[in-house]
Design an enzyme around this catalytic site. Structure first.
Site, PDB file in Angstrom:
ATOM      1  N   ASP A  14     -10.978  -7.254  -6.067  1.00  0.00           N
ATOM      2  CA  ASP A  14     -11.157  -5.838  -6.413  1.00  0.00           C
ATOM      3  C   ASP A  14      -9.996  -5.317  -7.243  1.00  0.00           C
ATOM      4  OD1 ASP A  14     -13.522  -5.799  -4.997  1.00  0.00           O
ATOM      5  OD2 ASP A  14     -12.646  -4.936  -3.193  1.00  0.00           O
ATOM      6  N   ARG A  94      -2.666   1.256   7.063  1.00  0.00           N
ATOM      7  CA  ARG A  94      -3.056   2.065   5.901  1.00  0.00           C
ATOM      8  C   ARG A  94      -2.175   3.301   5.690  1.00  0.00           C
ATOM      9  NH1 ARG A  94      -4.749  -2.318   4.089  1.00  0.00           N
ATOM     10  NH2 ARG A  94      -6.993  -2.683   3.893  1.00  0.00           N
ATOM     11  N   ASP A 123     -11.378   2.411   4.844  1.00  0.00           N
ATOM     12  CA  ASP A 123     -10.080   2.451   4.179  1.00  0.00           C
ATOM     13  C   ASP A 123      -9.998   3.532   3.105  1.00  0.00           C
ATOM     14  OD1 ASP A 123      -8.947   0.525   5.737  1.00  0.00           O
ATOM     15  OD2 ASP A 123      -9.332  -1.119   4.361  1.00  0.00           O
ATOM     16  N   SER A 175     -14.442 -11.104   3.278  1.00  0.00           N
ATOM     17  CA  SER A 175     -13.582  -9.959   2.987  1.00  0.00           C
ATOM     18  C   SER A 175     -12.554  -9.887   4.102  1.00  0.00           C
ATOM     19  CB  SER A 175     -14.402  -8.669   2.927  1.00  0.00           C
ATOM     20  OG  SER A 175     -13.551  -7.561   2.746  1.00  0.00           O
TER      21      SER A 175
END
Length: 404
Positions: A14, A94, A123, A175
């Site tokens: 990504d 995060r 996320d 992932s």
């Protein structure tokens, strides 16, 4: 001079595709920022890859100790677990990543921060709420919500069209998100909850319990005020203890969970988490609290831990409520100090004894032998008073039944 954008960069598919996409669609100077929270070998080769894709600069910020001490530690002390099993590995990381992104964006005088989180996941919410809390003026770019690409195959084709050679294949990659606390796996056969995980293909930190050694392994953890400070008598930093426990726990198949969780955006998602060291620490900490916390505090703390887990999972780290709950938990940890011994064996944690100078366990009271602090006859009056509401209600119901 071109305006600058800060790209949260992992080196994965990504964020690799995002470098040319940002330049093509916004004409930005792209500055990549990778935050090292314990990804290990995933950081190898990032500088060359970012430059080859067109980034003007790459920051690699090493914040493993800050992650352990300021983000993992509060969750460990709270025993914060989301929906019974998830130990919040990604959710804890995060807000720290967002904090570093904001710091560098301000340093570079960037006009925007870009992340590669999908429009279906948690996320995107975690990054953006944290950025809004820390830099409300900052523009946020979330390409998965605006670009035309719909799949990993589309991203790979886009990169190839821009002359970017990739080490990824669309049909063979889960992932994943990795840090010092855990690694998560989604995708491929896991997208069908009826399918068993292919652990031989999937596991990174661990081996399955079936393949673990036939001989168990014992260890002793020392905690000071709820924080691990020593392993097998050797003083270590939190991060050093966690790294060592990841190796030991992974070898013995500890901390592998397969769960279906409720995401913030409303869907259910199936994933497999490996949290070997974190599972050991969480279980050992809870064992020590059983000795050192009184009943009312322990019960209240269970509720607070569940609430804190939900808040952190739901992207609300930088909120007054989160800070207040962490402060409550810190107060409860004042005497959570002692040693926990346990054995690792084929996916199991077998406790071998717990000791604390602040233990509330009193053998004179708990023993079947009558001691000075407890008179068996006192229980009669206690039961009479404690059971009085039940007795009064039963008498009233019998009285009404006789009337009818």
């Amino acid at each position: 001079m071109k305006e600058k954008v800060i790209l949260a960069y992992s080196g994965g598919l990504d964020t690799t595709a995002l470098i040319p996409w940002l330049k093509e669609n916004y004409d930005y100077e792209v500055i990549c920022v990778c935050i090292d929270v314990g990804q290990g070998s995933e950081l190898d080769g990032l500088e060359e890859r970012a430059a080859a894709c067109g980034a003007s600069k790459l920051y690699i910020e090493h914040v493993v100790d800050e992650f352990c001490d300021e983000y993992i530690a509060p969750c460990l002390k709270a025993n914060a677990v989301y929906e019974y099993k998830y130990l919040l590995g990604t959710a804890m990381a995060r807000p720290l990543i967002a904090k570093i992104l904001v710091d560098i964006a301000k340093k570079e005088k960037a006009v925007a921060i870009c992340h590669g989180a999908t429009g279906k996941g948690n996320d995107q919410v975690r990054f953006e709420l944290s950025i809004k809390a820390l830099a409300p003026e900052m523009k946020i770019i979330a390409p998965w919500r605006i670009w035309d690409m719909q799949s990993r195959e589309d991203e790979i084709a886009y990169c190839q069209a821009h002359g970017i050679t990739l080490p990824f294949r669309a049909d063979s990659s889960y992932s994943r998100d990795r840090n010092i606390w855990h690694i998560s796996h989604e995708g491929l056969e896991l997208e069908d909850p009826a399918c068993a995980p292919d652990y031989d293909h999937l596991l990174v930190l661990s081996q399955s319990p079936e393949k673990a050694p036939d001989e168990g392994e014992c260890l002793t953890l020392h905690f000071e005020k709820g924080i691990p400070t020593a392993l097998n008598g050797q003083n270590m930093k939190f991060s050093e203890i966690l790294n060592t426990l990841n190796e030991l726990g992974g070898k013995h198949g500890i901390g592998i969970v397969d769960i279906v969780e409720n995401r913030m955006v409303g869907m259910k998602s199936r994933g497999v988490y490996e949290t070997p060291g974190g599972t050991i620490l969480m279980e050992a900490h809870m064992q020590l609290e059983q000795l050192t916390l009184d009943k009312d505090t322990l019960n209240a703390k269970k509720d607070i831990g569940n609430k804190l887990a939900d808040i952190i999972y739901s992207a609300k780290w930088f909120t007054p409520l989160c800070s207040a709950l962490i402060a409550f938990v810190d107060k409860t940890q004042e005497y959570v100090t002692g040693d926990v011994k346990l054995k690792l064996y084929k996916g199991n944690l077998i406790f071998q004894g717990t000791a604390s100078d602040y233990s509330l366990y009193n053998e004179s009271i708990a023993s079947f032998t009558t001691g000075d602090l407890y008179n068996h006859h006192d229980a009669e009056g206690f039961i009479t008073l404690y059971g009085l509401p039940l007795k009064v209600r039963a008498m009233k119901m019998a009285e009404q039944a006789n009337l009818h």
